[in-house]
Design an enzyme around this catalytic site. Sequence first.
Site, PDB file in Angstrom:
ATOM      1  N   LYS A  71     -39.896  30.495   6.095  1.00 17.02           N
ATOM      2  CA  LYS A  71     -38.913  31.652   5.676  1.00 17.02           C
ATOM      3  C   LYS A  71     -38.523  31.635   4.080  1.00 17.02           C
ATOM      4  CE  LYS A  71     -35.112  29.759   7.271  1.00 17.02           C
ATOM      5  NZ  LYS A  71     -34.467  28.867   8.312  1.00 17.02           N
ATOM      6  N   THR A  73     -40.384  30.844   1.772  1.00 21.77           N
ATOM      7  CA  THR A  73     -41.761  31.587   1.136  1.00 21.77           C
ATOM      8  C   THR A  73     -41.554  33.158   1.071  1.00 21.77           C
ATOM      9  OG1 THR A  73     -43.072  29.601   1.486  1.00 21.77           O
ATOM     10  CG2 THR A  73     -44.006  31.496   0.929  1.00 21.77           C
ATOM     11  N   ARG A  94     -30.869  28.631  -0.823  1.00 23.26           N
ATOM     12  CA  ARG A  94     -30.133  27.339  -0.844  1.00 23.26           C
ATOM     13  C   ARG A  94     -30.621  26.222  -1.751  1.00 23.26           C
ATOM     14  NH1 ARG A  94     -31.102  26.024   5.017  1.00 23.26           N
ATOM     15  NH2 ARG A  94     -32.872  27.379   4.573  1.00 23.26           N
ATOM     16  N   LYS A 105     -40.650  15.247   3.960  1.00 24.82           N
ATOM     17  CA  LYS A 105     -40.451  16.714   3.858  1.00 24.82           C
ATOM     18  C   LYS A 105     -40.683  17.151   2.323  1.00 24.82           C
ATOM     19  CE  LYS A 105     -36.523  19.938   3.084  1.00 24.82           C
ATOM     20  NZ  LYS A 105     -36.868  20.041   1.569  1.00 24.82           N
ATOM     21  N   ALA A 273     -27.548  23.155   8.082  1.00 22.45           N
ATOM     22  CA  ALA A 273     -27.571  24.078   9.227  1.00 22.45           C
ATOM     23  C   ALA A 273     -27.254  23.618  10.467  1.00 22.45           C
ATOM     24  CB  ALA A 273     -28.973  24.839   9.132  1.00 22.45           C
ATOM     25  N   PHE A 301     -32.753  27.128   9.439  1.00 24.22           N
ATOM     26  CA  PHE A 301     -33.297  27.058  10.770  1.00 24.22           C
ATOM     27  C   PHE A 301     -33.629  28.363  11.572  1.00 24.22           C
ATOM     28  CE2 PHE A 301     -30.640  22.893  11.480  1.00 24.22           C
ATOM     29  CZ  PHE A 301     -31.730  22.006  10.899  1.00 24.22           C
ATOM     30  N   PHE A 381     -51.518  33.671   8.234  1.00 26.81           N
ATOM     31  CA  PHE A 381     -52.419  32.322   8.196  1.00 26.81           C
ATOM     32  C   PHE A 381     -53.994  32.917   8.223  1.00 26.81           C
ATOM     33  CE2 PHE A 381     -50.349  28.061   8.130  1.00 26.81           C
ATOM     34  CZ  PHE A 381     -49.021  28.615   7.939  1.00 26.81           C
ATOM     35  N   TRP A 409     -47.895  34.421   0.733  1.00 24.29           N
ATOM     36  CA  TRP A 409     -48.022  33.041   0.285  1.00 24.29           C
ATOM     37  C   TRP A 409     -49.248  32.760  -0.814  1.00 24.29           C
ATOM     38  CZ3 TRP A 409     -52.314  29.612   1.610  1.00 24.29           C
ATOM     39  CH2 TRP A 409     -51.796  28.159   1.211  1.00 24.29           C
TER      40      TRP A 409
END
Lengths: 556, 556
Positions: A71, A73, A94, A105, A273, A301, A381, A409
């Site tokens: 999201k 990205t 954010r 993470k 979130a 999210f 992808f 990406w």
Amino acid sequence: MKSDIEIARAAHKLPITKIAAKLDLVADDYLPYGHDKAKLTHAVVNRLKQAPRGKLVLVTSINPTPAGEGKTTTSVGLGDALNRIGKKAVICLREPSLGPNFGMKGGAAGGGYSQVIPMEDINLHFTGDFHAISSANNLLAAMIDNHIHWGNDLRFDTRRVTWRRVVDMNDRALRDITVALGGPSNGYPRETGFDISVASEVMAILCLAEDLSDLKARLARIIVGYNLDKQPITAADLKADGAMTALLKDALQPNLVQTIENNPVLIHGGPFANIAHGCNSVIATKTALALGDYVVTEAGFGADLGAEKFFNIKCRKAGLSPDAVVVVATIRALKMNGGVAKSELAAENTQALKKGSVNLIRHIQNVQKFGLPVVVAINHFVTDTESEIAVLNEVCENLGVQAILCRHWSEGGAGAEELAHAVAKLADQNEAQLQLLYDDQLPLWEKVQKVAREIYGAADVSADPAVLKQLEQWQAAGFGDLPVCMAKTQYSFSADPTALGAPSGHIIPVREVKLSAGAGFIVVICGSIMTMPGLPRVPAAEHISLNENNEIQGLS
Amino acid sequence: MKSDIEIARAAHKLPITKIAAKLDLVADDYLPYGHDKAKLTHAVVNRLKQAPRGKLVLVTSINPTPAGEGKTTTSVGLGDALNRIGKKAVICLREPSLGPNFGMKGGAAGGGYSQVIPMEDINLHFTGDFHAISSANNLLAAMIDNHIHWGNDLRFDTRRVTWRRVVDMNDRALRDITVALGGPSNGYPRETGFDISVASEVMAILCLAEDLSDLKARLARIIVGYNLDKQPITAADLKADGAMTALLKDALQPNLVQTIENNPVLIHGGPFANIAHGCNSVIATKTALALGDYVVTEAGFGADLGAEKFFNIKCRKAGLSPDAVVVVATIRALKMNGGVAKSELAAENTQALKKGSVNLIRHIQNVQKFGLPVVVAINHFVTDTESEIAVLNEVCENLGVQAILCRHWSEGGAGAEELAHAVAKLADQNEAQLQLLYDDQLPLWEKVQKVAREIYGAADVSADPAVLKQLEQWQAAGFGDLPVCMAKTQYSFSADPTALGAPSGHIIPVREVKLSAGAGFIVVICGSIMTMPGLPRVPAAEHISLNENNEIQGLS
């Protein structure tokens, strides 16, 4: 393919003065933090918030899966792409939390060729906003125990102090602690705990405040516990709001950085979130709307939690109204929603994709309920096949929604130009007409029911009588006009994280409700929500260090 | 007379670029933090540390009393005065701790017309150094409990984890706590606590490190606890040193600000002066010595603690050698040392002054034992009388030391020009020949005895056999060449805070010893030392807020 940090470091970074100049900002309008970061001053923020003019684009997504959706990205790629096609676009994101970098993470500044830089700074201390939030939160905590220690004039029921301390670190040992042991000079022992800083109500407040005086007023309203008559005690009762505001004065100023394609990004605030609303600050969004023709922002999210709160909490309170919504999906993630194991995602599977697309469909339809035009970004992808892409296109076409394959990406903004054209067109049609899901006046419990039924597809909501009684008390005490902030697993429309796809007819069990009187919402906790993460067996911290050039390595 | 914050705010502040230009620094040499603060880059620090050329002047004082001495104020006034008389002087100070601002202590950026600005920033978050130190300290703490949680391969004796968490807040409830309650997913319960951030060994390490690789090596050596065989476990064993270094990378860069007379000040690091060595960073001092002809710096508390550690720890380890020492005294404080109550200080009392001057005399003689030339700065108060000043002058003359009345608090640098001339003359005579009080090879216990007898005037040192045994163990384990860091009350030469003047023949009771293997000293705790302050009944926080111009008020 290079790693994210290698791509970020190889980027040609412009001095932040040049990025500011792109936004027609002059030196007095911002405070530099190094040569690659700046805070816009309160003066310029106040001047600009009177002049919104840009189109607001929300980027949201399907329910997150271990397959990855991208999201942030996509928000970055879309922002770069809009600039590439000649639109003046500003991205609003954010701030990531420091602590999770040392767990497992990765960072939260985008990925691949759609990143925000300086990524190491953004992922670590950045401009100190989260440290300021921790300080303000913990000053209030210290003042509570200090007040009790010196005689407890406010008659705190020490069993009912609800305010917890925070630290921006994954530290499970601090979840449940006993403080003030060691004798009379250390105070009155009681049970409490630490949350991670992003879970602090101060964070939510900072992100909803319109300006410094609104910030102070909200801080003053924070309920920190209850007295022996079960009446709330606030930060104002402790006279803590002034000093907390002083601690947060600089942090309330939005941060300006750039993408690796040298486009402006405001990164400001990062509330949880689940127990909070999960969007960057109102101040950053409003400032961006005055600086850019298009503002691309994201919500935490999936759309069931993030977009719902973005509309029902942030937009409602700040008077914002999005012009278009992008729902990000990946074929991999939709296949997982269709029942494919993570290890099998590389293989083509159009059947599973079709089956899993119900998740995307539900999210699209939900956003449409808010009266907003939608476009789907298929974050590409390498394993995606032509047949799979065709299936997904057809699914979206059936809803009258365009689905666009994006390669930002691997290609940066160039890979999202088609998306940028589509988004600009949608936004420029001025067809958006934000309809909030419920009115302020709807009773609290009915608000919960409405979200559960209309967004989650639930049959109903269950709760102990104690929860219902608590909501009734708040209703009677004048808090009934607040929106509800749903804290539910992000992995499913239901409260069961393993129920992928688009479950229906389930029951949403409300375990607990909390009043965030300063932020201005009622937190409705459905199931078990973790507000202090732990570190894994082998923390990422073990591999973070400086390389021979004194650059940070091991952040991802 | 205006308040400190009013004077600070009314000052004509130059852009930090202009202050940097005074030091022949160009834009690439520093990172701006707003328009009035900057960090000198690692590159410039490394370049400059090869080229020390300035004279080093240490400002120390008599034992602190409630009457106030004004050591920082005198450092600032002297620095301004040196610049006024045509010398290129740089001031090096410690960063103040955030937490105590909300208790009752005033800020630590000087006072009156001898202040460093921006005082609000310096006293609050400044450039985030202390937040970075807290993060690094607490990452290590989280990694300890996480390691134990996941199987405890290092075989921690959980009763012997010595590493504590920190927060930059006065919060007595955190002194003694129990963590990891709440069941298996939260880890193994144990007792621990929080110190205030300035008490972290990470702070002492930052202030003694020569560069980033030395910083990492010192962090790696931190002993965090002991295993079941009572063998030490280090931060390196936990693989925490790399990530801690990454967190501290920016914080290791010294901060450039200015006096209200627009002279350069490096403010960097602020370790406790009891359980640590109480001086600003080695990096700042060395950088300043390359940038200025004179460097004025200070050490914490009175000369018995501050100057002793400045010489025996900081100068020893960093290869620094002061050229002159200023001992700050006030007539009021010396009268208190002579037995006058605080309420009676306004009245002339030459008898009490004479009696109390023994405190000053002992400090002067102590500094002379280190082979350094001394001048006394009498920090003027309006109640000082001519007769009192004459008495004090005579006391000093009898020791062959010049005493100079200074009015920098009310007049700025102009009020300290005579002091500046005297200091420059002393330093330029090149008569200083630093002689450390003990050699590295002297056994640890004899080092303690030597400081107690020769500096404190004690008859002897007492300790439990367990303490002596511990020192012997460290001696045998190869830590015998470390200096000792005495943690004793700052109010007296003895361990009794009420024994003012110059007590002799007393016994210094050593309660506990601690090994700061990363900082590189043995902490010798004499009596009760508080590493986490509390807030008073009415915390200063209650009166801190923003005024109608959004300026911070209530800081002092």
